[in-house]
Design a protein around this motif. Structure first.
Motif, PDB file in Angstrom:
ATOM      1  N   ILE A 183       0.918  -1.298   0.014  1.00 19.95           N
ATOM      2  CA  ILE A 183      -0.045   0.174   0.027  1.00 19.95           C
ATOM      3  C   ILE A 183       0.852   1.205   0.091  1.00 19.95           C
ATOM      4  N   ASP A 184       1.098   1.712  -1.197  1.00 16.83           N
ATOM      5  CA  ASP A 184       2.009   2.923  -1.407  1.00 16.83           C
ATOM      6  C   ASP A 184       1.417   4.298  -1.227  1.00 16.83           C
ATOM      7  N   GLY A 185       2.222   5.214  -1.490  1.00 14.34           N
ATOM      8  CA  GLY A 185       1.704   6.728  -1.315  1.00 14.34           C
ATOM      9  C   GLY A 185       0.445   7.058  -2.249  1.00 14.34           C
ATOM     10  N   ASP A 186       0.035   6.198  -3.127  1.00 13.23           N
ATOM     11  CA  ASP A 186      -0.994   6.526  -4.024  1.00 13.23           C
ATOM     12  C   ASP A 186      -2.224   6.226  -3.018  1.00 13.23           C
ATOM     13  N   LYS A 187      -2.155   5.150  -2.629  1.00 12.42           N
ATOM     14  CA  LYS A 187      -3.379   4.576  -1.943  1.00 12.42           C
ATOM     15  C   LYS A 187      -3.493   5.349  -0.492  1.00 12.42           C
ATOM     16  N   ILE A 188      -2.256   5.828  -0.051  1.00 15.15           N
ATOM     17  CA  ILE A 188      -2.336   6.564   1.258  1.00 15.15           C
ATOM     18  C   ILE A 188      -2.931   7.861   1.249  1.00 15.15           C
ATOM     19  N   ALA A 189      -2.841   8.554  -0.055  1.00 10.90           N
ATOM     20  CA  ALA A 189      -3.555   9.841  -0.498  1.00 10.90           C
ATOM     21  C   ALA A 189      -5.190   9.562  -0.670  1.00 10.90           C
ATOM     22  N   ALA A 190      -5.202   8.256  -1.358  1.00 13.96           N
ATOM     23  CA  ALA A 190      -6.645   8.006  -1.597  1.00 13.96           C
ATOM     24  C   ALA A 190      -7.407   7.991  -0.168  1.00 13.96           C
ATOM     25  N   LEU A 191      -6.866   7.347   0.802  1.00 10.63           N
ATOM     26  CA  LEU A 191      -7.455   6.956   2.050  1.00 10.63           C
ATOM     27  C   LEU A 191      -7.762   8.415   2.817  1.00 10.63           C
ATOM     28  N   ILE A 192      -6.713   8.986   2.830  1.00 14.68           N
ATOM     29  CA  ILE A 192      -6.726  10.510   3.484  1.00 14.68           C
ATOM     30  C   ILE A 192      -7.847  11.295   2.763  1.00 14.68           C
ATOM     31  N   SER A 193      -7.727  11.439   1.599  1.00 14.09           N
ATOM     32  CA  SER A 193      -8.318  12.486   0.816  1.00 14.09           C
ATOM     33  C   SER A 193      -9.984  12.202   0.567  1.00 14.09           C
ATOM     34  N   SER A 194     -10.266  10.920   0.907  1.00 21.77           N
ATOM     35  CA  SER A 194     -11.655  10.513   0.856  1.00 21.77           C
ATOM     36  C   SER A 194     -11.992  10.878   2.360  1.00 21.77           C
ATOM     37  N   PHE A 195     -11.256  10.558   3.274  1.00 21.73           N
ATOM     38  CA  PHE A 195     -11.829  10.999   4.979  1.00 21.73           C
ATOM     39  C   PHE A 195     -11.920  12.297   4.898  1.00 21.73           C
ATOM     40  N   LEU A 196     -11.017  13.123   4.397  1.00 20.26           N
ATOM     41  CA  LEU A 196     -11.510  14.580   4.490  1.00 20.26           C
ATOM     42  C   LEU A 196     -12.556  15.061   3.744  1.00 20.26           C
ATOM     43  N   LYS A 197     -12.610  14.598   2.343  1.00 21.82           N
ATOM     44  CA  LYS A 197     -13.746  14.942   1.573  1.00 21.82           C
ATOM     45  C   LYS A 197     -14.902  14.716   2.282  1.00 21.82           C
ATOM     46  N   THR A 323     -10.150  -2.418   8.092  1.00 22.74           N
ATOM     47  CA  THR A 323      -9.136  -3.463   8.164  1.00 22.74           C
ATOM     48  C   THR A 323      -7.874  -2.914   7.181  1.00 22.74           C
ATOM     49  N   VAL A 324      -6.793  -3.197   7.065  1.00 27.34           N
ATOM     50  CA  VAL A 324      -6.116  -3.100   6.028  1.00 27.34           C
ATOM     51  C   VAL A 324      -6.318  -3.556   4.735  1.00 27.34           C
ATOM     52  N   GLN A 325      -7.102  -4.823   4.861  1.00 29.50           N
ATOM     53  CA  GLN A 325      -7.333  -5.341   3.630  1.00 29.50           C
ATOM     54  C   GLN A 325      -8.416  -4.602   2.826  1.00 29.50           C
ATOM     55  N   GLN A 326      -9.237  -4.055   3.697  1.00 30.10           N
ATOM     56  CA  GLN A 326     -10.363  -3.206   3.249  1.00 30.10           C
ATOM     57  C   GLN A 326      -9.847  -1.677   2.767  1.00 30.10           C
ATOM     58  N   TRP A 327      -8.933  -1.116   3.398  1.00 32.18           N
ATOM     59  CA  TRP A 327      -8.281  -0.058   2.780  1.00 32.18           C
ATOM     60  C   TRP A 327      -7.446  -0.330   1.386  1.00 32.18           C
ATOM     61  N   ASP A 328      -7.027  -1.506   1.284  1.00 38.43           N
ATOM     62  CA  ASP A 328      -6.340  -2.160  -0.086  1.00 38.43           C
ATOM     63  C   ASP A 328      -7.221  -2.103  -1.141  1.00 38.43           C
ATOM     64  N   ALA A 329      -8.428  -2.715  -0.720  1.00 40.47           N
ATOM     65  CA  ALA A 329      -9.606  -2.858  -1.780  1.00 40.47           C
ATOM     66  C   ALA A 329     -10.233  -1.807  -2.278  1.00 40.47           C
ATOM     67  N   LEU A 330     -10.010  -0.450  -1.728  1.00 45.31           N
ATOM     68  CA  LEU A 330     -10.535   0.800  -2.518  1.00 45.31           C
ATOM     69  C   LEU A 330     -10.346   0.903  -4.003  1.00 45.31           C
ATOM     70  N   TYR A 331      -9.237   0.154  -4.556  1.00 49.84           N
ATOM     71  CA  TYR A 331      -9.134   0.227  -6.021  1.00 49.84           C
ATOM     72  C   TYR A 331      -7.997  -0.765  -6.160  1.00 49.84           C
ATOM     73  N   THR A 332      -8.024  -1.305  -7.386  1.00 50.09           N
ATOM     74  CA  THR A 332      -6.786  -2.340  -7.573  1.00 50.09           C
ATOM     75  C   THR A 332      -5.852  -1.715  -8.535  1.00 50.09           C
ATOM     76  N   ASP A 333      -4.353  -1.525  -8.267  1.00 46.09           N
ATOM     77  CA  ASP A 333      -3.577  -0.915  -9.015  1.00 46.09           C
ATOM     78  C   ASP A 333      -3.279  -1.562 -10.206  1.00 46.09           C
ATOM     79  N   LEU A 334      -3.067  -0.982 -11.454  1.00 44.79           N
ATOM     80  CA  LEU A 334      -2.627  -1.537 -12.731  1.00 44.79           C
ATOM     81  C   LEU A 334      -1.315  -1.859 -12.708  1.00 44.79           C
ATOM     82  N   PRO A 335      -0.907  -2.977 -13.253  1.00 40.65           N
ATOM     83  CA  PRO A 335       0.208  -3.585 -13.190  1.00 40.65           C
ATOM     84  C   PRO A 335       1.473  -2.373 -13.960  1.00 40.65           C
ATOM     85  N   ASN A 336       2.493  -2.304 -13.224  1.00 36.52           N
ATOM     86  CA  ASN A 336       3.454  -1.293 -13.946  1.00 36.52           C
ATOM     87  C   ASN A 336       4.828  -1.829 -13.955  1.00 36.52           C
TER      88      ASN A 336
END
Length: 429
Positions: A183-197, A323-336
């Motif tokens: 769970i990298d910076g992209d998903k951290i930003a998604a969690l935080i910005s969703s909560f703030l919104k 849970t950490v799994q529910q956080w991770d499930a916000l979206y699925t990263d595209l392979p890169n």
């Protein structure tokens, strides 16, 4: 460095590196000879030093410029936030932290006694054995997509890694089948910005929020923010200075690089409005404003700060019951895939559109565009290194095989059109 009249006030910082103490003493000697003033804070993380300077530059309005002031401000905000979280079991949440054999281990160890409620930390790679960032730390975990050495992980345990100077953080876990999830910076930003919104909608004020990313942000994160959360996303050049500057344009500016470096900035007008609502509003509106007030205190707005970001993340997960799994499930990263190509002169490559489009050499962007068309949900870009004659290639697509193939083909185009040296890029996946 702080300047006041003819006096210069210097805040020095030691790191655990062997050269640090000698360099710090040399700086202090130079300041003394010139008749300047300095304040020696001893061992601090890089974000803590930024915090001290910010406090002094605002004459204490931002906070008390001491390490105790830092711990007290963050721990008090964390305690206030998590008071409203649903309790389970003994009420304590457990988190394993890889400290990368860096300064974060010492400072997080000091802070533990301030966190008397709600969070139990287990620290690993604390510097008693092992080298700084060697086989551990945020960069290692993100780059190699595996846990750090020295940390035992059970399935579904929530774990995180700092980098050596504690300004970056990534989370991760093993699922029940033994697969590693980052769970990298992209998903951290998604969690935080969703909560703030959500909180901004609850207080009902016309405060704007924006998320700032770089071209390295995963395409799935951008789509989630824009299409699901309806949060505007902006892209800047790589480098924290570019993200920080852009984030200052919003009432609430969220910025994180994919490597886990980031924070949230609040405008002075937004802070004043939120504090006013926390005092004067009623019921749910006041509750939301109070949460925002504590979130403001919990973020280190001077710089990306792994300790501060960790506490924000833990508070949000507790408040939302995730849970950490529910956080991770916000979206699925595209392979890169990311690759490097050696070239004779990196200045042959110039870019525009926040480094997402190549301007020179002629024909390179057209070649990239044609390659991208071959794959689903794909994109690719190239940018020159800032320090050495290499060109960095990024590609993503709907499958890892496609992402690997696209990255290789773009690397070949760079080699052919931008003066590649040495052996031609070969597929290695």
């Amino acid at each position: 460095m702080l300047v006041s009249g003819q006096d210069v006030s210097f805040s020095s910082l030691f790191s655990p590196r062997p050269s640090s103490e000698k360099l710090a003493h040399s700086v202090i000697d130079g300041i003394t000879v010139l008749g300047g003033q300095f304040h020696d804070y001893g061992l601090l993380t890089t974000p803590q030093l930024h915090y001290m300077v910010y406090c002094r530059n605002t004459s204490g309005q931002y906070g008390k410029a001491t390490i105790d002031g830092y711990y007290q401000k963050l721990s008090a905000a964390f305690a206030e936030l998590t008071k409203q979280a649903p309790r389970s079991g003994d009420g304590f949440r457990s988190l394993k932290v890889d400290c990368a054999n860096g300064i974060g281990a010492l400072k997080l160890g000091e802070m533990e006694r301030y966190l008397s409620q709600g969070l139990s930390l287990q620290l690993f790679n604390v510097g008693t054995e092992g080298r700084l960032n060697h086989l551990c730390g945020a960069d290692f975990v993100k780059s190699y997509q595996k846990p750090p050495q020295g940390m035992e992980m059970k399935s579904n345990e929530r774990c995180c890694s700092f980098d050596g100077d504690a300004d970056r953080i990534v989370y991760y876990y093993y699922d029940a089948d033994g697969h590693f999830h980052l769970i990298d910076g992209d998903k951290i930003a998604a969690l935080i910005s969703s909560f703030l919104k959500e909180l901004l909608l609850e207080i009902g004020e016309n405060l704007n929020i924006g998320v700032v990313q770089t071209a390295y942000a995963n395409g799935s994160s951008t789509r989630f923010l824009e299409e699901v959360m309806k949060v505007p996303v902006y892209c800047t050049k790589t480098g924290v200075k570019h993200l920080h500057h852009k984030a200052q344009e919003f009432d609430v500016g969220v910025y994180f690089e994919a490597n886990g470096h980031g924070t949230v900035l609040f405008s002075k007008a937004a802070e004043m409005k939120i504090k006013q609502l926390a005092k004067e509003s009623k019921d749910e509106k006041r509750k939301a404003a109070k949460m925002l007030e504590n979130i403001i205190d919990l973020f280190n707005q001077a710089a990306g700060d792994a300790i501060s970001d960790m506490l924000v993340i833990e508070a949000i997960l507790a408040l939302k019951g995730l849970t950490v799994q529910q956080w991770d499930a916000l979206y699925t990263d595209l392979p890169n895939r990311q690759l490097k190509v050696k070239v004779a002169d990196r200045q042959v490559i110039s870019t525009t559109d926040a480094e997402r489009q190549a301007v020179t050499p002629p024909g390179l962007q057209e070649a990239i565009n044609n390659l991208v068309k071959k794959y689903k949900l794909s994109r690719a870009f190239v940018r020159p290194s800032g320090t050495e004659d290499i060109v960095r290639v990024y590609a993503e697509a709907d499958s890892q095989e496609s992402a690997d193939s696209l990255a290789h083909e773009v690397s070949l185009a760079v080699f052919q059109l931008a003066g590649g040296v040495g052996e031609r890029p070969a597929p290695c996946f």
